[in-house]
Design a protein around this motif. Sequence first.
Motif, short mmCIF file in Angstrom:
data_model
loop_
_atom_site.label_atom_id
_atom_site.label_comp_id
_atom_site.label_asym_id
_atom_site.label_seq_id
_atom_site.Cartn_x
_atom_site.Cartn_y
_atom_site.Cartn_z
N GLY A 47 -13.87 -4.59 -0.75
CA GLY A 47 -13.74 -3.21 0.05
C GLY A 47 -12.53 -3.39 0.93
N THR A 48 -12.41 -4.94 1.55
CA THR A 48 -11.50 -5.49 2.88
C THR A 48 -10.25 -5.88 2.28
OG1 THR A 48 -12.74 -5.09 3.59
CG2 THR A 48 -12.22 -6.60 4.32
N ALA A 49 -8.94 -5.52 2.56
CA ALA A 49 -7.90 -6.03 2.33
C ALA A 49 -7.39 -7.05 3.15
CB ALA A 49 -6.73 -4.75 1.60
N ILE A 50 -7.32 -7.68 3.44
CA ILE A 50 -6.72 -8.87 3.73
C ILE A 50 -4.88 -9.28 3.73
CG2 ILE A 50 -6.19 -11.30 4.45
CD1 ILE A 50 -9.03 -9.91 5.23
N ILE A 51 -4.21 -8.66 5.32
CA ILE A 51 -2.46 -8.66 5.19
C ILE A 51 -2.40 -9.18 6.02
CG2 ILE A 51 -1.26 -7.32 5.90
CD1 ILE A 51 -2.92 -4.85 5.24
N PRO A 52 -1.84 -10.71 5.54
CA PRO A 52 -0.93 -11.66 5.78
C PRO A 52 0.31 -11.17 6.67
CG PRO A 52 -0.86 -12.36 3.84
CD PRO A 52 -2.11 -11.02 3.92
N THR A 53 0.22 -11.20 8.21
CA THR A 53 1.79 -10.95 8.88
C THR A 53 2.87 -12.14 9.72
OG1 THR A 53 0.68 -10.18 10.58
CG2 THR A 53 1.06 -8.46 8.71
N LYS A 54 3.89 -11.91 9.99
CA LYS A 54 4.53 -13.36 11.12
C LYS A 54 4.30 -14.28 10.35
CE LYS A 54 4.34 -9.37 14.03
NZ LYS A 54 3.38 -9.04 15.47
N LEU A 55 3.98 -15.26 9.24
CA LEU A 55 3.90 -15.95 8.97
C LEU A 55 5.77 -16.82 8.34
CD1 LEU A 55 2.34 -14.08 6.98
CD2 LEU A 55 2.39 -15.94 5.37
N ASN A 56 5.53 -17.74 8.98
CA ASN A 56 6.96 -19.11 9.25
C ASN A 56 6.82 -19.07 7.44
OD1 ASN A 56 5.90 -21.53 8.63
ND2 ASN A 56 5.59 -21.73 10.42
N GLU A 57 8.64 -20.56 7.44
CA GLU A 57 8.70 -20.82 6.30
C GLU A 57 7.74 -20.95 4.85
OE1 GLU A 57 11.92 -22.90 3.95
OE2 GLU A 57 12.66 -21.58 5.45
N ALA A 58 6.73 -22.38 6.07
CA ALA A 58 6.09 -22.84 5.35
C ALA A 58 4.16 -22.57 5.09
CB ALA A 58 5.62 -24.24 6.65
N VAL A 59 3.97 -21.80 6.02
CA VAL A 59 2.74 -20.94 6.21
C VAL A 59 3.06 -19.90 5.17
CG1 VAL A 59 1.34 -19.21 6.73
CG2 VAL A 59 1.94 -20.95 8.41
N GLU A 60 4.28 -19.07 4.65
CA GLU A 60 4.61 -18.56 3.93
C GLU A 60 4.51 -19.20 2.05
OE1 GLU A 60 7.74 -14.71 2.27
OE2 GLU A 60 8.24 -15.92 4.12
N PHE A 61 5.03 -20.31 2.11
CA PHE A 61 5.41 -20.77 1.12
C PHE A 61 3.74 -21.25 0.30
CE2 PHE A 61 4.74 -25.25 -1.14
CZ PHE A 61 5.89 -25.24 -2.27
N ARG A 62 3.20 -21.35 0.92
CA ARG A 62 1.31 -22.21 1.28
C ARG A 62 1.20 -21.19 0.40
NH1 ARG A 62 -1.40 -26.95 -0.01
NH2 ARG A 62 -0.31 -27.85 1.78
N VAL A 63 0.99 -18.96 1.38
CA VAL A 63 0.54 -17.90 0.65
C VAL A 63 0.95 -18.15 -0.36
CG1 VAL A 63 0.61 -15.86 1.49
CG2 VAL A 63 -0.04 -17.35 2.99
N ARG A 64 1.81 -17.93 -1.14
CA ARG A 64 2.24 -17.91 -1.98
C ARG A 64 2.48 -18.70 -2.94
NH1 ARG A 64 8.21 -18.00 0.05
NH2 ARG A 64 8.35 -19.95 -1.57
N ARG A 65 2.46 -19.73 -3.24
CA ARG A 65 1.76 -20.54 -4.21
C ARG A 65 0.28 -20.74 -4.07
NH1 ARG A 65 1.59 -26.98 -3.15
NH2 ARG A 65 0.63 -27.29 -5.24
N GLY A 66 -0.76 -20.55 -2.97
CA GLY A 66 -2.17 -20.25 -2.94
C GLY A 66 -2.45 -18.75 -3.57
N LEU A 67 -1.80 -17.91 -3.86
CA LEU A 67 -2.23 -16.46 -4.50
C LEU A 67 -0.94 -16.80 -5.45
CD1 LEU A 67 -0.75 -14.25 -1.63
CD2 LEU A 67 -2.90 -14.31 -2.84
N GLY A 68 -0.22 -17.51 -6.70
CA GLY A 68 0.05 -18.18 -7.64
C GLY A 68 1.25 -17.88 -7.75
N ARG A 69 1.85 -17.56 -6.89
CA ARG A 69 3.24 -16.90 -6.74
C ARG A 69 4.27 -17.94 -6.66
NH1 ARG A 69 1.88 -11.72 -3.08
NH2 ARG A 69 0.10 -10.76 -4.30
N GLN A 70 4.91 -18.50 -6.94
CA GLN A 70 5.72 -19.61 -6.84
C GLN A 70 6.98 -19.20 -6.48
OE1 GLN A 70 5.53 -22.82 -6.58
NE2 GLN A 70 3.21 -22.13 -7.78
#
Length: 70
Positions: A47-70
């Motif tokens: 019932g709770t959506a997590i919304i990551p914001t203001k990511l730098n390039e390195a963090v965004e890469f890790r988040v995309r990779r963690g979500l299976g989005r290369q």
Amino acid sequence: MSRSEAKRLLAGMDVFSEVEVDFTGIDSVGQAFVDEMLRVWPQLHPGTAIIPTKLNEAVEFRVRRGLGRQ
């Protein structure tokens, strides 16, 4: 940032329908942190959506990779 830090960050947040996580000033995160925050915790709290914001390039890469989005 570790899995245990993600658990502490999200403790009690299940009372909200959306949680915005602001990454300003965060240079990097660990794979376990991303996995806990964006895969494990949301499965346990659908019932709770997590919304990551203001990511730098390195963090965004890790988040995309963690979500299976290369």
